[in-house]
Scaffold this active site. Structure first.
Site, mmCIF file in Angstrom:
data_model
loop_
_atom_site.group_PDB
_atom_site.id
_atom_site.type_symbol
_atom_site.label_atom_id
_atom_site.label_comp_id
_atom_site.label_asym_id
_atom_site.label_seq_id
_atom_site.Cartn_x
_atom_site.Cartn_y
_atom_site.Cartn_z
ATOM 1 C CB SER A 256 -0.860 0.024 1.261
ATOM 2 O OG SER A 256 -0.004 0.214 2.369
ATOM 3 C CE LYS A 257 -2.442 6.963 -1.681
ATOM 4 N NZ LYS A 257 -3.270 7.393 -2.754
ATOM 5 N NE ARG A 258 -3.323 5.213 4.583
ATOM 6 C CZ ARG A 258 -3.562 6.394 4.033
ATOM 7 N NH1 ARG A 258 -2.591 7.286 3.931
ATOM 8 N NH2 ARG A 258 -4.752 6.717 3.594
ATOM 9 C CG ASN A 260 6.698 -0.487 0.136
ATOM 10 O OD1 ASN A 260 7.863 -0.167 0.290
ATOM 11 N ND2 ASN A 260 6.210 -1.659 0.481
#
Ligand code: GLU
Length: 497
Positions: A256-258, A260
């Protein structure tokens, strides 16, 4: 066509091009090429609100950057009509009608209120599995249903799932998967506005486009019984299903962008080489041998066997990718490295845009390098003055962190058309809504993206820096602000307040 391998990638164009898309595309591409078959790109844009052409274009660009070119697709055409689902709606409607005519699907007139009431009742009775739709309209006589349709009564079309027994379907890597049919409700195929659902459009297209191997992410396994039942309702042969293991963060949660960066644009902008990215992504599900990690795409294709995909939870580790990228960079001959720089951050195009902003401030040519440094480096440092001004006027570090973080999430992450005028409009609107004076907000943003208090005009600068670099630096600034124990404006403040 029976023996030709045809694979596909079917992304939904709803945001940044995702590393997961590249990972799935790579395995599909490799399997098609290995077998002398075709790799197809299909755009699944049935969600009309979230789909957009900018995102679609970014998918094209990032797959091309990686060298995963497709044999048929929306931009190159092919023998199966349009490859963008929004242009195929008549086909889906026609197929839904075929199922209705055979009694394998039925119109459902239940209102939203009835369905909500049903859900509420199921919750109240604590039904072990949320059983979903109760099949109310399935009992309608076909003539009665046809009459109500003809009268224009709003309805959806649902698949009549078998109510007893199990659906058994094979996944190439996991073997047979069995699902109790009572746990799968009568799925909607066509919505009341005539739009298809993902399940219908996906299955119809895979069949019509002659897809032989559906290689996709593990998260779609739960849809498999629905898909299998659709194939059976149509009387079609099923393709081979192969669900790849999900990419994961270091803590094993779904990538997830949180945790990576997940946008391919991030890696491209930062100067990861496509060869290194492909090599690393291949390692997420396959190994060439126990003692070797580096291999090229042609080597992968030559040795790849689909059965050899490993099912562990592969961790997408940016540090390891970076280490591997370094190896690829060091293996380049200097002229090749120069060519890469000249094609990218040192291209005439980029230099011209930077110069247009910088040349007012340069007195000797050598000044340019120092002045324009922040246009070229990845991470920037804040000097003492910048650290002070990173905190908004009369605000705490925590308040500023909160504002920048919301600005990112609400306005900048969704903004795909990264142009000065749009940036200005979004940031002014945000400042107003958040109760910040625009100037008080723009200074921390300026520091965050450039590291300096005096720069060329902010929005033009942000446009030239680009979406990836600005968002990455703003995220860094939020972290820096959150870690400031003392608030220079108001004296010490506890962390995270
Ligand atoms: N549109 C789906 C996605 O965005 C496709 C899933 C599939 O490959 O079936 O991933």
């Amino acid at each position: 066509m029976a023996n030709v391998v045809r694979t596909r990638i079917a992304p939904s164009p709803t945001g940044d091009p995702h590393v997961g898309t590249a990972y799935v595309a790579l395995f599909n591409y490799a399997w098609a090429k290995k077998n002398g078959g075709q790799f197809i790109l299909r755009i699944e844009d049935t969600d009309r609100e979230r789909s957009n052409r900018t995102s679609e274009r970014m998918i094209f660009e990032s797959l091309r950057w990686l060298g995963l070119s497709w044999d048929e697709g929306p931009d190159v055409g092919g023998p199966f009509g349009p490859y963008r689902q929004s242009e195929r709606f008549a086909i889906y409607r026609d197929h839904a009608e075929q199922l209705v005519a055979r009694g394998a699907a039925y119109p459902c007139f239940c209102t939203r209120e009835r369905l909500e009431g049903l859900r509420e009742e199921q919750r109240r009775q604590k039904v072990a599995h949320a059983l979903g739709y109760d099949g109310h309209c399935r009992a309608l006589a076909p003539a009665e249903a046809a009459r109500r349709r003809a009268a224009g009564e709003p309805h959806v079309i649902r698949l009549a799932m078998p109510r007893e027994g199990e659906t058994a379907v094979a996944d190439l890597l996991r073997g047979e998967i069995r699902i109790d049919n009572r746990l799968v409700d009568d799925q909607v195929l066509l919505k009341s506005d005539g739009f298809p659902t993902y399940h219908l459009a996906n299955v119809v297209d895979d069949h019509l486009m002659g897809i032989t191997h559906v290689i996709r992410a593990e998260e779609w396994i739960s849809s498999l019984p629905k898909h299998a039942q659709l194939y059976r309702a149509f009387g079609w042969e099923e393709p081979v299903f192969c669900h790849l293991p999900l990419l994961r963060n270091a803590d094993k949660s779904k990538i997830s962008k949180r945790k990576n960066p997940v946008s391919l644009n991030f890696y491209r902008r930062a100067g990861y080489l496509p060869e290194a990215m492909l090599n690393y992504l291949a390692l997420m599900g396959w190994a060439i041998s126990a003692d070797r990690e580096e291999f090229s795409l042609p080597e992968f294709i030559a040795s790849f066997e689909i059965e050899d995909i490993t099912l562990g939870g592969p961790v997408f580790d940016v540090e390891k990718l970076t280490w591997m990228n370094g190896k690829y960079i060091r293996a380049l001959a200097v002229p090749d490295l120069l060519a890469k720089l000249r094609a990218d951050i040192l291209s005439d195009d980029h230099l011209t845009r930077v110069l247009a902003l910088a040349h007012e401030r340069v007195e000797k040519l050598e000044d340019f390098v120092e002045y324009a440094r922040f246009f070229f480096v990845g991470e920037i440092e804040y000097d003492a003055e910048a650290r002070v001004k990173l905190v908004g006027k009369k605000r705490t570090a925590a308040e500023t962190a909160e504002a920048l973080s919301r600005l990112l999430e609400e306005r900048l992450d969704p903004l795909l058309d990264w142009e000065a005028a749009r940036l200005e409009a979004e940031m002014r609107a945000f400042a107003e809504a958040a109760g910040w004076k625009s100037g008080d907000l723009f200074m921390p943003v300026r520091i965050a993206v450039t590291g300096k208090a005096a720069t060329p005009p902010l929005f033009e600068t942000m446009e030239v820096l680009g979406r990836e670099l600005c968002r990455r630096r703003l995220r860094r600034a939020v972290e820096t602000l959150r870690s400031m124990n003392a608030d220079p404006g108001r004296g010490p403040a506890p962390e995270g307040v």
